[in-house]
Design a protein around this motif. Structure first.
Motif, PDB file in Angstrom:
ATOM      1  N   ALA A  75     -26.168 -30.019  25.329  1.00  0.00           N
ATOM      2  CA  ALA A  75     -26.868 -28.740  25.594  1.00  0.00           C
ATOM      3  C   ALA A  75     -27.448 -28.645  27.060  1.00  0.00           C
ATOM      4  N   GLU A  76     -28.304 -29.448  27.432  1.00  0.00           N
ATOM      5  CA  GLU A  76     -28.906 -29.506  28.333  1.00  0.00           C
ATOM      6  C   GLU A  76     -27.874 -29.466  29.589  1.00  0.00           C
ATOM      7  N   GLY A  79     -26.369 -25.708  29.954  1.00  0.00           N
ATOM      8  CA  GLY A  79     -27.337 -24.884  30.483  1.00  0.00           C
ATOM      9  C   GLY A  79     -27.433 -25.023  31.739  1.00  0.00           C
ATOM     10  N   CYS A  88     -23.031 -22.392  21.276  1.00  0.00           N
ATOM     11  CA  CYS A  88     -24.086 -21.759  20.222  1.00  0.00           C
ATOM     12  C   CYS A  88     -23.433 -21.432  19.066  1.00  0.00           C
ATOM     13  N   GLU A 228     -30.843 -26.196  26.535  1.00  0.00           N
ATOM     14  CA  GLU A 228     -29.927 -25.315  27.525  1.00  0.00           C
ATOM     15  C   GLU A 228     -30.954 -24.866  28.523  1.00  0.00           C
TER      16      GLU A 228
END
Length: 362
Positions: A75-76, A79, A88, A228
């Protein structure tokens, strides 16, 4: 004691970062932004193929079976690179709700299709899903009627998990009685759609306690969205720093001016504060700790503030060019504002954090 992620987890993160740097380019993101695609198919297929997107889906349902910590790092990077993919909607919300509320038959049927990328899914788990004209979702045991006003990736999804009153229902979006209307949104790289159902065939998810399931899924999504947001904020800070070391004014690089240094230091401080809360949330999510509601709310608030602050200041620190369409600053500002409203605003999560702290102190 080492509170960092393991070497293997960091290797996965690095692999995802390398792939996204090559595929989730500004050009690819802008194709979705300008409506030429519903999402970046190449990025999505790569995330699926690497097992990165499905890190938290068990192997028996077609996932990688790694865990939530790995998904947090994915997720990081999503983002950081503004990935225009249904991460998501399909993974944080729909797949997680199926895992927690679906029957074994429902999991065996739908999760492998989501995990393989064959199917994009979405979910709306709020307690008061309303149509503009005021028509609530109603489920009679076999069919669904009413409207869901703002489904993430609702225009391209083939499956939706929705909350109708006190029940969670599963509905195929290519069935009869389904109509869709794209909605204007600040960040078209994460498109929204309004869906209307007219006696559409649907099935109940058997788990009891729709409110409890929805709350748990939203807590997990809040932690993942926080990662994110941290990734996006770190990227805009890096871009701003690099620009300040190249741009010259009055015979000096603008990065040498103390006022700009102070602003970037403030951005960095906000990001690191959000990162600490995100790490705490990751631990609570991966261990299913009772502290998860508090940790998720704190991560959500801190990360939302950090990303919006970084995006706003990043535009300003780029000067006049930062406001132009050609620069990517506005892409981060759009994403920051969009992520800040998904699954509830910062103010709603701040109120939830206060409630959890009051309950613990009582």
């Amino acid at each position: 004691m080492n509170f960092d992620f393991s070497d293997d987890q960091r290797l996965l993160q690095e692999a995802v970062r390398t792939m996204l740097a090559e595929t989730s380019t500004s050009q690819a993101v802008r194709e979705v932004l300008e409506g030429r695609a519903s999402h970046c198919d190449t990025v999505w297929r790569n995330l699926i193929g690497m097992g990165a997107a499905t890190a938290a889906i068990p192997e028996q349902y077609g996932g990688a079976g790694l865990g939530y910590l790995e998904l947090c790092l994915v997720a990081e990077e999503a983002g950081r690179h503004l990935a225009a993919v249904p991460l998501c909607s399909s993974i944080y919300l729909a797949a997680e709700t199926l895992l927690r509320a679906g029957s074994e038959a429902q999991k065996q049927h739908w999760l492998p299709r989501i995990a393989s990328g064959e199917l994009i899914a979405t979910a709306a788990l709020g307690s008061r899903e309303r149509y503009r004209a005021g028509t609530p979702l109603g489920f009679d045991g076999e069919t669904l009627s009413g409207s869901s006003p703002a489904l993430v990736d609702g225009g391209s999804a083939g499956l939706a998990v929705l909350r109708a009153g006190n029940e969670l229902v599963l509905v195929e979006l290519d069935g009869k009685g389904v109509s869709r209307r794209p909605l204007p949104t600040l960040d078209p790289t994460r498109p929204l759609a309004e869906l209307h159902f007219d006696r559409t065939p649907a099935e109940r998810l058997p788990a009891s306690g729709a409110a409890a399931v929805a709350s748990r899924v939203h807590d997990g999504a809040a932690v993942l969205l926080a990662f994110e947001q941290v990734g996006g904020a770190a990227r805009i800070l890096q871009q701003t720093r690099d620009y300040s070391l190249e741009r010259q004014a009055f015979g000096r690089r603008i990065g040498s001016f103390q006022a700009l240094k102070h602003k970037m230091a403030d951005i960095y401080t906000a990001i690191e504060l959000a990162r600490v809360h995100a790490y705490y949330g990751a631990w609570a999510l991966s261990s299913d700790a009772p502290e998860l509601p508090r940790a998720a709310a704190a991560a959500r608030v801190a990360a939302t503030r950090a990303y919006v602050f970084a995006a706003e200041e990043g535009i300003e620190l780029h000067g006049g060019i930062g406001f132009t369409w050609e620069m990517d600053c506005h892409l981060h500002y759009r994403r920051a504002r969009h992520l800040g409203q998904l699954i509830g605003s910062e103010h709603a999560w701040r109120a939830r954090l206060a409630d959890t702290l009051i309950e613990e102190a009582a």
